[in-house]
Design a protein around this motif. Structure first.
Motif, short mmCIF file in Angstrom:
data_model
loop_
_atom_site.label_atom_id
_atom_site.label_comp_id
_atom_site.label_asym_id
_atom_site.label_seq_id
_atom_site.Cartn_x
_atom_site.Cartn_y
_atom_site.Cartn_z
N ASN A 252 49.34 -0.24 -27.17
CA ASN A 252 50.36 -0.77 -27.70
C ASN A 252 50.71 0.28 -28.85
O ASN A 252 52.29 0.31 -28.88
CB ASN A 252 50.37 -2.21 -28.18
CG ASN A 252 50.10 -3.10 -27.25
OD1 ASN A 252 50.28 -2.81 -25.98
ND2 ASN A 252 49.82 -4.50 -27.93
N HIS A 253 49.99 0.56 -29.55
CA HIS A 253 50.69 1.65 -30.70
C HIS A 253 50.95 2.87 -30.20
O HIS A 253 51.88 3.50 -30.60
CB HIS A 253 49.22 1.69 -31.63
CG HIS A 253 49.03 0.58 -32.59
ND1 HIS A 253 48.50 -0.56 -32.31
CD2 HIS A 253 49.90 0.26 -33.78
CE1 HIS A 253 48.68 -1.35 -33.24
NE2 HIS A 253 49.35 -0.97 -34.19
N ALA A 254 50.17 3.56 -29.09
CA ALA A 254 50.52 4.78 -28.58
C ALA A 254 52.26 4.56 -28.25
O ALA A 254 52.89 5.61 -27.91
CB ALA A 254 49.77 5.20 -27.73
N LEU B 128 58.41 -3.01 -30.29
CA LEU B 128 58.36 -3.06 -31.91
C LEU B 128 57.14 -3.81 -32.35
O LEU B 128 56.87 -4.97 -32.17
CB LEU B 128 59.61 -3.65 -32.31
CG LEU B 128 59.83 -3.97 -33.85
CD1 LEU B 128 59.72 -2.69 -34.67
CD2 LEU B 128 60.98 -4.37 -34.30
N ASP B 129 56.49 -3.13 -33.25
CA ASP B 129 55.05 -4.03 -33.87
C ASP B 129 55.71 -4.88 -34.88
O ASP B 129 56.38 -4.29 -35.62
CB ASP B 129 54.21 -2.85 -34.41
CG ASP B 129 53.01 -3.28 -34.92
OD1 ASP B 129 52.77 -4.25 -35.14
OD2 ASP B 129 51.90 -2.49 -34.87
N VAL B 130 55.55 -6.14 -34.71
CA VAL B 130 55.65 -6.91 -35.83
C VAL B 130 54.56 -7.55 -36.61
O VAL B 130 54.83 -8.66 -37.36
CB VAL B 130 56.74 -8.09 -35.21
CG1 VAL B 130 57.84 -7.28 -34.69
CG2 VAL B 130 55.95 -8.96 -34.28
N GLU C 99 52.30 -7.53 -39.66
CA GLU C 99 52.54 -7.41 -41.25
C GLU C 99 52.37 -6.05 -41.49
O GLU C 99 53.08 -5.34 -42.37
CB GLU C 99 52.06 -8.35 -42.02
CG GLU C 99 52.90 -9.92 -42.08
CD GLU C 99 52.47 -10.65 -42.98
OE1 GLU C 99 51.23 -10.22 -43.80
OE2 GLU C 99 52.70 -11.72 -43.40
N HIS C 100 51.12 -5.36 -41.08
CA HIS C 100 50.57 -3.95 -41.21
C HIS C 100 51.89 -2.90 -41.07
O HIS C 100 51.85 -1.97 -41.50
CB HIS C 100 49.33 -3.61 -40.91
CG HIS C 100 49.20 -3.45 -39.08
ND1 HIS C 100 48.32 -3.79 -38.45
CD2 HIS C 100 49.96 -2.89 -38.32
CE1 HIS C 100 48.47 -3.66 -37.15
NE2 HIS C 100 49.60 -3.02 -37.19
N ALA C 101 52.66 -3.37 -40.16
CA ALA C 101 53.75 -2.37 -39.66
C ALA C 101 55.02 -2.48 -40.77
O ALA C 101 55.58 -1.22 -40.66
CB ALA C 101 54.44 -2.74 -38.32
FE FE Z 1 50.61 -2.09 -35.67
#
Ligand code: FE
Length: 215
Positions: free
Chosen positions: A73-75, A156-158, A160-162
């Protein structure tokens, strides 16, 4: 070595002010790297050590799934953004969004609502369903649309660390910044074109060489 982290496709400060260099440094260098480190620890010496991330996320549960899927997912997320992104897509993707949402503006509203309202940690997605229709969805924690017979075009990463360092609790502001300044529509278009060239329901497992698999 397996499970190497893909480098960011832009400089760490290239997404400011929506996403700061500090956020990217921690998010890519600590969170994304951490999932890969943990995954390597979990599968090294097992029959799964030669699996791709996609194979692992489709066939595993528990910790292996969580770490493989988060790494995938991050890549995919890094590629879903670019400097001076945002705006509107063009060509076949714009036509498909207008066909399936009524207008680009309605797609934008729906994506922003789903991303902002998603409860807890997770991901907002633009996906292509098995019949070819585009829709917006969200998944919790590490979950990925490939597990649900849909093909991700954009995410889109939702978690909180994003966004917490840059936007504190204001997730809606982060989502707007993503849509207005960062979305990489060329990436989403390339993913759609790749899928459009394949027969319906060919299945995510058979997908090879897509943009998402480059790592
Ligand atoms: Fe993330």
């Amino acid at each position: 070595m397996k499970f190497e982290i893909p480098p960011l496709p832009y400089a760490k400060d290239a997404l400011e002010p929506t996403m700061s260099a500090l956020t990217l440094e921690i998010h890519h260098g600590k969170h994304h790297q951490g999932y890969l480190d943990k995954l390597r620890e979990l599968v090294e010496g097992t029959r799964r050590e030669d699996f791709s991330l996609e194979e692992l996320l489709l066939t595993s549960d528990g910790e292996v799934f969580n770490n493989a899927s988060q790494a995938w997912n991050h890549a995919f997320f890094w590629q879903s953004m670019r400097p001076q992104g945002g705006g509107r897509p063009a060509g076949r993707l714009l036509e498909a969004l207008e066909r399936d949402f009524g207008s680009f503006a309605r797609f934008r509203t729906e994506f922003a609502e789903v991303a902002t309202a998603h409860f807890g940690s997770g991901w907002a997605w633009l996906v292509r369903g098995s019949a070819g229709q585009l829709r917006v969805s969200s998944t919790s924690n590490a979950d990925n649309p490939l597990r649900h017979r849909t093909v991700p075009l954009l995410t889109l990463d939702v978690w909180e660390h994003a966004y917490y360092l840059d936007h504190r609790n204001e997730r809606a502001r982060y989502v707007d910044g993503f849509l207005d300044q960062l979305v990489n529509w060329e990436f989403a278009s390339a993913n759609l074109e790749f899928m459009a060239a394949r027969p319906p329901r060919s299945g995510a497992r058979g997908r090879r060489g897509s943009t998402a698999r480059r790592r």
